[in-house]
Design a protein around this motif. Structure first.
Motif, PDB file in Angstrom:
ATOM      1  N   PRO A   1       6.441 -11.075  -4.120  1.00  0.00           N
ATOM      2  CA  PRO A   1       7.131 -10.303  -5.170  1.00  0.00           C
ATOM      3  C   PRO A   1       7.621 -11.188  -6.304  1.00  0.00           C
ATOM      4  O   PRO A   1       8.152 -12.278  -6.079  1.00  0.00           O
ATOM      5  N   THR A   2       7.419 -10.722  -7.514  1.00  0.00           N
ATOM      6  CA  THR A   2       7.835 -11.497  -8.692  1.00  0.00           C
ATOM      7  C   THR A   2       9.351 -11.668  -8.774  1.00  0.00           C
ATOM      8  O   THR A   2       9.837 -12.586  -9.434  1.00  0.00           O
ATOM      9  N   SER A   3      10.085 -10.789  -8.097  1.00  0.00           N
ATOM     10  CA  SER A   3      11.554 -10.856  -8.156  1.00  0.00           C
ATOM     11  C   SER A   3      12.117 -12.109  -7.494  1.00  0.00           C
ATOM     12  O   SER A   3      13.257 -12.496  -7.766  1.00  0.00           O
TER      13      SER A   3
ATOM     14  N   THR B   1      16.538  -8.608   0.566  1.00  0.00           N
ATOM     15  CA  THR B   1      16.490  -9.382   1.813  1.00  0.00           C
ATOM     16  C   THR B   1      15.223  -9.064   2.596  1.00  0.00           C
ATOM     17  O   THR B   1      14.564  -9.958   3.137  1.00  0.00           O
ATOM     18  N   SER B   2      14.883  -7.782   2.656  1.00  0.00           N
ATOM     19  CA  SER B   2      13.672  -7.360   3.364  1.00  0.00           C
ATOM     20  C   SER B   2      12.424  -7.945   2.705  1.00  0.00           C
ATOM     21  O   SER B   2      11.489  -8.400   3.396  1.00  0.00           O
ATOM     22  N   SER B   3      12.400  -7.948   1.368  1.00  0.00           N
ATOM     23  CA  SER B   3      11.263  -8.487   0.637  1.00  0.00           C
ATOM     24  C   SER B   3      11.125  -9.981   0.867  1.00  0.00           C
ATOM     25  O   SER B   3      10.011 -10.495   1.059  1.00  0.00           O
ATOM     26  N   ALA B   4      12.232 -10.723   0.851  1.00  0.00           N
ATOM     27  CA  ALA B   4      12.194 -12.171   1.075  1.00  0.00           C
ATOM     28  C   ALA B   4      11.742 -12.493   2.492  1.00  0.00           C
ATOM     29  O   ALA B   4      10.981 -13.449   2.713  1.00  0.00           O
ATOM     30  N   LYS B   5      12.189 -11.700   3.474  1.00  0.00           N
ATOM     31  CA  LYS B   5      11.792 -11.926   4.863  1.00  0.00           C
ATOM     32  C   LYS B   5      10.297 -11.674   5.047  1.00  0.00           C
ATOM     33  O   LYS B   5       9.586 -12.429   5.737  1.00  0.00           O
ATOM     34  N   LYS B   6       9.799 -10.620   4.438  1.00  0.00           N
ATOM     35  CA  LYS B   6       8.377 -10.300   4.530  1.00  0.00           C
ATOM     36  C   LYS B   6       7.540 -11.406   3.906  1.00  0.00           C
ATOM     37  O   LYS B   6       6.463 -11.778   4.422  1.00  0.00           O
ATOM     38  N   PHE B   7       8.014 -11.955   2.798  1.00  0.00           N
ATOM     39  CA  PHE B   7       7.311 -13.057   2.135  1.00  0.00           C
ATOM     40  C   PHE B   7       7.201 -14.268   3.063  1.00  0.00           C
ATOM     41  O   PHE B   7       6.122 -14.871   3.207  1.00  0.00           O
ATOM     42  N   CYS B   8       8.288 -14.633   3.722  1.00  0.00           N
ATOM     43  CA  CYS B   8       8.277 -15.786   4.629  1.00  0.00           C
ATOM     44  C   CYS B   8       7.422 -15.520   5.870  1.00  0.00           C
ATOM     45  O   CYS B   8       6.784 -16.441   6.401  1.00  0.00           O
ATOM     46  N   ASP B   9       7.417 -14.287   6.311  1.00  0.00           N
ATOM     47  CA  ASP B   9       6.540 -13.941   7.449  1.00  0.00           C
ATOM     48  C   ASP B   9       5.075 -14.134   7.069  1.00  0.00           C
ATOM     49  O   ASP B   9       4.265 -14.628   7.871  1.00  0.00           O
TER      50      ASP B   9
ATOM     51  N   VAL C   1      13.952 -19.217   0.505  1.00  0.00           N
ATOM     52  CA  VAL C   1      14.262 -18.384  -0.659  1.00  0.00           C
ATOM     53  C   VAL C   1      15.758 -18.473  -0.920  1.00  0.00           C
ATOM     54  O   VAL C   1      16.573 -18.106  -0.066  1.00  0.00           O
ATOM     55  N   THR C   2      16.133 -18.992  -2.097  1.00  0.00           N
ATOM     56  CA  THR C   2      17.551 -19.183  -2.446  1.00  0.00           C
ATOM     57  C   THR C   2      18.318 -17.870  -2.406  1.00  0.00           C
ATOM     58  O   THR C   2      17.879 -16.864  -2.970  1.00  0.00           O
ATOM     59  N   GLY C   3      19.459 -17.892  -1.713  1.00  0.00           N
ATOM     60  CA  GLY C   3      20.303 -16.702  -1.617  1.00  0.00           C
ATOM     61  C   GLY C   3      20.059 -15.877  -0.370  1.00  0.00           C
ATOM     62  O   GLY C   3      20.781 -14.907  -0.123  1.00  0.00           O
ATOM     63  N   PHE C   4      19.036 -16.260   0.408  1.00  0.00           N
ATOM     64  CA  PHE C   4      18.702 -15.504   1.626  1.00  0.00           C
ATOM     65  C   PHE C   4      18.494 -16.489   2.782  1.00  0.00           C
ATOM     66  O   PHE C   4      17.947 -17.566   2.585  1.00  0.00           O
ATOM     67  N   GLU C   5      18.919 -16.076   3.964  1.00  0.00           N
ATOM     68  CA  GLU C   5      18.734 -16.905   5.145  1.00  0.00           C
ATOM     69  C   GLU C   5      17.379 -16.621   5.785  1.00  0.00           C
ATOM     70  O   GLU C   5      17.285 -16.181   6.926  1.00  0.00           O
TER      71      GLU C   5
END
Length: 240
Positions: free
Chosen positions: A189-191, A139-147, A219-223
């Protein structure tokens, strides 16, 4: 004397008839009384099919004829086995999940086919903690990506341009995501690469002309969400 015998014949006949009238009812009464007290005694004859059916139907069924129910692996019982599945078993559980099952199902199916292993309560607690930690990190990685997407604001792509601003070829979501990976580098991130979904302004699936479009990223699976402006130009260089 012959005359005497002839004269007495009616008398003898009357005596015999009288005897039959007395003895025959007594015999019938005795037979009926015996049948009432001992009903199965009348079934001794093999030709009496009705009695045979009555006797056999009253006897308890043989235990060998009883139909055994198919065991349910997930049915609760006084003792169950806690198993971590290494492979997905249809109707039982998916890979890397913990399932409670009967000892018989564990021995005859899972253990025999090497589809999982026994796991202790302590291991289950540790497994759940690791899953929670990985979910938090994702979740932290997905949020950082969107930021990072929001901070980028504008992304420019160059394509060969034909007459009237039409492109030679097209720009797809896959092309945009590949360019994002180059620009963001390790911040992409590749994940989550396969989980990134784009919504191009106007509902476009592909871009065939030069211009600017607002692109929303999720990002699918994350808000978590982000957005940027995509600028497609014809020529050699982009100017932002």
């Amino acid at each position: 004397r012959l005359n005497d015998i002839t004269t007495n014949i009616p008398t003898l006949t009357n005596i015999m008839i009288l005897s039959l009238c007395v003895i025959l009812p007594l015999f019938i009464l005795q037979t009926s009384y015996s049948f009432i007290l001992h009903p199965r005694s009348s079934c001794s004859s093999p030709s009496n099919s009705f009695c045979d059916h009555a006797i056999h139907s009253s006897s308890p069924p043989s235990p060998l004829s009883a139909k055994k129910k198919k065991p349910n692996p997930n049915q609760s019982s006084s003792k169950t086995m806690q198993v971590l599945l290494s492979q997905t078993i249809p109707g039982t559980g998916s890979q890397n999940t913990v399932v409670n099952m009967s000892p018989a199902y564990w021995q005859n199916v899972v253990q025999k086919k090497n589809l999982g292993r026994l796991i202790t309560d302590e291991e289950v607690i540790e497994l759940n903690e690791n899953k929670a930690q990985k979910a938090l990190e994702a979740t932290s990685s997905a949020k950082k990506f969107c930021d990072n997407i929001d901070e980028m604001e504008i992304m420019c792509l160059t394509r060969k341009e034909g007459s009237g601003g039409k492109l030679f070829g097209k720009v797809s979501s896959k092309d945009i995501i590949s360019e994002l990976a180059i620009i963001l580098g390790s911040s992409f991130p590749t994940s989550i690469t396969k989980k990134v979904k784009l919504e191009i302004e106007g509902g476009c699936e592909v871009i065939k002309n030069t211009g600017e479009w607002k692109v929303k990223v999720k990002v699918t699976g994350f808000e978590v969400f982000g957005s940027f402006i995509l600028k497609v130009v014809g020529g050699e260089e982009c100017e932002t």
